[in-house]
Design a protein around this motif. Sequence first.
Motif, PDB file in Angstrom:
ATOM      1  N   TYR A   1     -10.399  -0.746   3.635  1.00 10.45           N
ATOM      2  CA  TYR A   1      -9.509  -1.825   4.300  1.00 10.45           C
ATOM      3  C   TYR A   1     -10.215  -2.223   5.701  1.00 10.45           C
ATOM      4  O   TYR A   1     -10.774  -3.148   5.650  1.00 10.45           O
ATOM      5  CB  TYR A   1      -8.253  -1.527   4.456  1.00 10.45           C
ATOM      6  CG  TYR A   1      -7.168  -1.239   3.106  1.00 10.45           C
ATOM      7  CD1 TYR A   1      -6.504  -2.536   2.710  1.00 10.45           C
ATOM      8  CD2 TYR A   1      -6.981  -0.040   2.709  1.00 10.45           C
ATOM      9  CE1 TYR A   1      -6.144  -2.267   1.505  1.00 10.45           C
ATOM     10  CE2 TYR A   1      -6.287  -0.146   1.556  1.00 10.45           C
ATOM     11  CZ  TYR A   1      -5.628  -0.911   0.936  1.00 10.45           C
ATOM     12  OH  TYR A   1      -4.891  -0.803  -0.122  1.00 10.45           O
TER      13      TYR A   1
ATOM     14  N   SER B   1      -6.687   1.708  -2.930  1.00  4.42           N
ATOM     15  CA  SER B   1      -7.275   0.471  -2.239  1.00  4.42           C
ATOM     16  C   SER B   1      -7.070  -0.650  -3.121  1.00  4.42           C
ATOM     17  O   SER B   1      -7.232  -0.565  -4.573  1.00  4.42           O
ATOM     18  CB  SER B   1      -8.902   0.828  -2.385  1.00  4.42           C
ATOM     19  OG  SER B   1      -9.650  -0.348  -2.200  1.00  4.42           O
TER      20      SER B   1
ATOM     21  N   THR C   1       0.870  -1.065   0.027  1.00  2.41           N
ATOM     22  CA  THR C   1      -0.003   0.083  -0.008  1.00  2.41           C
ATOM     23  C   THR C   1       0.849   1.404  -0.245  1.00  2.41           C
ATOM     24  O   THR C   1       2.038   1.059   0.325  1.00  2.41           O
ATOM     25  CB  THR C   1      -0.954   0.064   1.220  1.00  2.41           C
ATOM     26  OG1 THR C   1      -0.276  -0.116   2.434  1.00  2.41           O
ATOM     27  CG2 THR C   1      -1.904  -1.158   1.257  1.00  2.41           C
TER      28      THR C   1
ATOM     29  N   ALA D   1      -9.260  -4.820  -0.672  1.00  2.57           N
ATOM     30  CA  ALA D   1      -8.364  -5.401   0.602  1.00  2.57           C
ATOM     31  C   ALA D   1      -8.141  -6.975   0.624  1.00  2.57           C
ATOM     32  O   ALA D   1      -7.675  -7.305   1.624  1.00  2.57           O
ATOM     33  CB  ALA D   1      -8.969  -4.983   1.840  1.00  2.57           C
TER      34      ALA D   1
ATOM     35  N   THR E   1     -12.353  -9.934   4.087  1.00  6.28           N
ATOM     36  CA  THR E   1     -12.829  -9.497   2.878  1.00  6.28           C
ATOM     37  C   THR E   1     -14.249 -10.102   2.591  1.00  6.28           C
ATOM     38  O   THR E   1     -14.403 -11.019   3.438  1.00  6.28           O
ATOM     39  CB  THR E   1     -11.858  -9.712   1.523  1.00  6.28           C
ATOM     40  OG1 THR E   1     -11.996 -11.306   1.374  1.00  6.28           O
ATOM     41  CG2 THR E   1     -10.437  -9.462   1.862  1.00  6.28           C
TER      42      THR E   1
ATOM     43  N   HIS F   1      -2.734  -7.118   0.982  1.00  5.51           N
ATOM     44  CA  HIS F   1      -2.116  -5.798   1.309  1.00  5.51           C
ATOM     45  C   HIS F   1      -1.157  -6.247   2.412  1.00  5.51           C
ATOM     46  O   HIS F   1      -0.849  -7.466   2.859  1.00  5.51           O
ATOM     47  CB  HIS F   1      -3.151  -4.810   1.804  1.00  5.51           C
ATOM     48  CG  HIS F   1      -4.125  -5.114   2.720  1.00  5.51           C
ATOM     49  ND1 HIS F   1      -3.579  -5.220   4.145  1.00  5.51           N
ATOM     50  CD2 HIS F   1      -5.145  -5.982   3.042  1.00  5.51           C
ATOM     51  CE1 HIS F   1      -4.436  -5.879   4.775  1.00  5.51           C
ATOM     52  NE2 HIS F   1      -5.339  -6.232   4.247  1.00  5.51           N
TER      53      HIS F   1
END
Lengths: 599, 599
Positions: free
Chosen positions: B126, B262, B74, B199, B161, B202
């Motif tokens: 996230y 994102s 990120t 997300a 997620t 990451h």
Amino acid sequence: MEGYKAPQRDAMFVTHELLNYQEHYQKLGFDEASEDLVSAIFSEAAKFSENSLAPINMSGDEEGCKWVDGEVTTPAGFKEAYQQYVEGGWPSMSHPEEFGGQALPYSLSSIIAEWFSGANHSWAMYPGLSQGCMETIKAHGTETLQNQYLPKLISGEWTGTMCLTEAHCGSDLGMLKCRAEPQDDGSYSLTGTKIFISAGEHDMSENIVHIVLARLPGAPEGTKGISLFVVPKFNVSDEGEKLDRNGVACGSIEHKMGIKASATCVINFDGAKGFLIGQPNRGLNCMFTFMNTARIGTGLEGLAASEASFQGALRYAKDRIQFRSLTGRKNQDGPADPIIVHPDVRRMLLTQKAFAEGNRALAAYCMQLVDVTLYGDDAQEKKLADTKLAFLTPIVKAFLTETAQESTSYGMQVYGGHGFIKEWGMEQLARDTRICTMYEGTTGIQAIDLLGRKVMGSNGELLNVFVQEVREYCESLRGKAQFSAWTNALTSHLDEWQQLTMDIGKAAASNPDEIGAASVDYLMYSGYVTVAYFWLKMAVKAQEQLDAGSTETEFYKSKILTTGFYFDRLLTRTRSLVSAMHSGSDNLMSMPESMFAIE
Amino acid sequence: MEGYKAPQRDAMFVTHELLNYQEHYQKLGFDEASEDLVSAIFSEAAKFSENSLAPINMSGDEEGCKWVDGEVTTPAGFKEAYQQYVEGGWPSMSHPEEFGGQALPYSLSSIIAEWFSGANHSWAMYPGLSQGCMETIKAHGTETLQNQYLPKLISGEWTGTMCLTEAHCGSDLGMLKCRAEPQDDGSYSLTGTKIFISAGEHDMSENIVHIVLARLPGAPEGTKGISLFVVPKFNVSDEGEKLDRNGVACGSIEHKMGIKASATCVINFDGAKGFLIGQPNRGLNCMFTFMNTARIGTGLEGLAASEASFQGALRYAKDRIQFRSLTGRKNQDGPADPIIVHPDVRRMLLTQKAFAEGNRALAAYCMQLVDVTLYGDDAQEKKLADTKLAFLTPIVKAFLTETAQESTSYGMQVYGGHGFIKEWGMEQLARDTRICTMYEGTTGIQAIDLLGRKVMGSNGELLNVFVQEVREYCESLRGKAQFSAWTNALTSHLDEWQQLTMDIGKAAASNPDEIGAASVDYLMYSGYVTVAYFWLKMAVKAQEQLDAGSTETEFYKSKILTTGFYFDRLLTRTRSLVSAMHSGSDNLMSMPESMFAIE
């Protein structure tokens, strides 16, 4: 996104079937511009758009322009495409033969300008700006300047720009500060910084010719103290040959939401040598002469985006399968139906189609009026064309670009989440066309131009002249039952349009803010009604062709069906606009500035 | 763009003055959630948004996420801000104490979720996705799964997620193909590829917990054969400790128009170990339990963008000088007036303000309803809240995100050409929020949910329950002359809303496409009327506070003036929507697919 297709058939329909361009060209003395020649030019322009410009559109966005030490590099392929454009003779199409032009009508090069922009908005900016520069020198430059600059601009060896905006003034040019000091040799020394200069620096042409607004010493404040200059990147000999570098430099380029392959430059003039165009302090008046075509040109960019986005969305809607139609499965062998079966997807597609095709007809009509103002020999006809054009120009600029926002947004929406992903190209269209409601005069500026300067400034005369044309057309359809619902709807809008104008005029007599308060709604109202007129005309023409036994039944029937959609679902947007206009300015002006604040 | 400011004062107004959250919390047993505590939490959340999230918003967009060999990095500062978020205890706010949560009400964490998104939409994705994952495990996971996963998700050490979409199905999940094979140890082996997983991979947390929709062997086709699984990136011991890597890999990330910081991932499940949540083949039903909050969450993202864009535009409109006011100069000492003097600039700013504040009130009301459904102990009250929520959820999702498109576009338009330049931040807001009408169910899907599933599916009952509430409120204002124009306008909309619904229902009885043809216009109509109700309530409350002698006269007066603006210029948009709905489905459905084609 799959390849862009230039809308040749539709362009032929609006120009040669709907608007009778053939007769129009003959009347103006363009005998060579036969339907066959037009059709051949269309075909070549389509190839250039589809095969040379479209393939470098997405890569151009990805790569963007690079600025290093004052030099700007355009993305891969841009220079080569420009070279092809020059070799194809495209830049010279509508320019006088005495400077090497082909003396074809303005409208012809404008019709295809839509396609260049539809295939690659960023690329089309470079030749587009050049046109503005050429028009200005043609209209206001001395013979010497014309001979020095026009041949290489018209051939495309050189390109041009328009340098208006400064950091502290865009809409309100009266505040501009760039200075021009007269020199002993009759030239001027220009100093100052301009921003947002499209095509201000790049690697596509040998020389760049800037048209610059600046102030002479002791000039009056405000818009009445602005003069116009030609300032080349490389100085130019009397014979029109490139000499040494002038004091013009690109300080940086902007990082933007879209049209990333179009270099938007900060241009510094540091004692640069320039030459006056037109009379001192009359620079803005010189600008007005080509303002109409520049604004129509921006409208065309909006139209181009609507068309390109419609094409992309339509392909996907036929291809993507998701859910079944509620009225029975349509794709028997597949696990789901193509999404074009769903009413709301069709609502979006038809909105795009109606804007693309309806707006194209309006634009082609305006180009025809421009032709008359440029080439006509009947003073009265020229005056009438000029009157109509003055009225329609802000509508074309703002309505075609505002509706492009909606169209390109629907283009993404039809794709669902995939619309947000770069590889499909739909989001680029939305980003690129977003500038169109802002540059070349924002929608708010167009709206004040329309309602304040044009309509109220003529005591309603400019509106009435156009309304008269539409009214006469509606009259001519009397008794044709097939069209009566649409004709009635249009006629009652004409009455309402004139009444609204009187109401606003009355209110504005005691409060000038009433104009601004109604202006954008008034402009959009005007756009919806104007395009309704062209949809009605298209339906009538399509029916005529069907009655005459045309075999292109799908093409013509789709015109009639889309007219129905437009009148049912787009023209009716005037209902809310009328309510908003009637509400007056108090709901906007009564809140003190400090109350807008959030903590 | 200058710093984002969390709208603390306005949030306090809607929650504690307008909606009486204090009493609401007490009634639900949240005794600690006093006005003082709420205010203290707001203040800390504001600081985190303004000082930690806003400063990395533009840099995050610029840098984007990087994918290398399955690992996603990120942008600079994202990880650190997430760490701060965890240390501040934010993830655990509204979760049960038994898993380490703070047991504060859902609504409290949702109010501030707007600010996180307003400061940095990408970053807020996230933790936002994690909430969906936690809700699902909380509602449907076995005790074992809850004990394994919830503590570290709630503490924020792990994130989660939701894996629904596949390349060939987004809206129509019935077509999904991901497979889950039962294993001897009671687990499942998952194989398939999911796309658009926010997300999904990451560097911000130790483990990532995927909630995955997949099919068991021999499951029925369509939506009735989908089951739900929890599939961690790293396997998890019975004690909830991270073990070895599972067969889950990020194949790539998408290149998108916005929310570039994102990570939107392709996630490959290659014999990954997963565990069933809920009953076999009932996966979609499990999803529906938290669908309301997920959709309200997306609505909040739209609201957040409207607010942030309003703030940016307002600052510029007060600062930028251009032209004089037509009613006399306002900035005597300067060369021009700030553009906020111009009626059309005010029209845009007031539209933004009206959407931000009106939509915030509607959202806060829905969160209150969610609280009741989650924590209430009166079955009848819970049922009523659930009914209202079912009705309002698609409106909140779609109306708040559609109006965000207009708001963020106006935010750019107020800046003119500068709005297109990245450095001001206005174009990023428009790009980031563009996804909101597409993900978590497109506007078209919400509209069908509202009109088809909810309103028609309940024979109008869901509409009538909400209309009843509004009607009673209007009744209660009878005799209050100050509000009578607004009350009358609202009441006649209620009548019209019910009549429209009956008309569409009648037409749909013989042609099911009538629902789809009216759906999006119906949803927008419903949004305008619903928000009008909240603006009326806000005006009444503001007047009460003024009458009670509040010294915040500007704050309260602005509410009353904005109500006037809303009723005059935004509620009246229903006029066109009604016309479009009345036009029926023929104008959409009668054109054969082939006729859409351009040549």
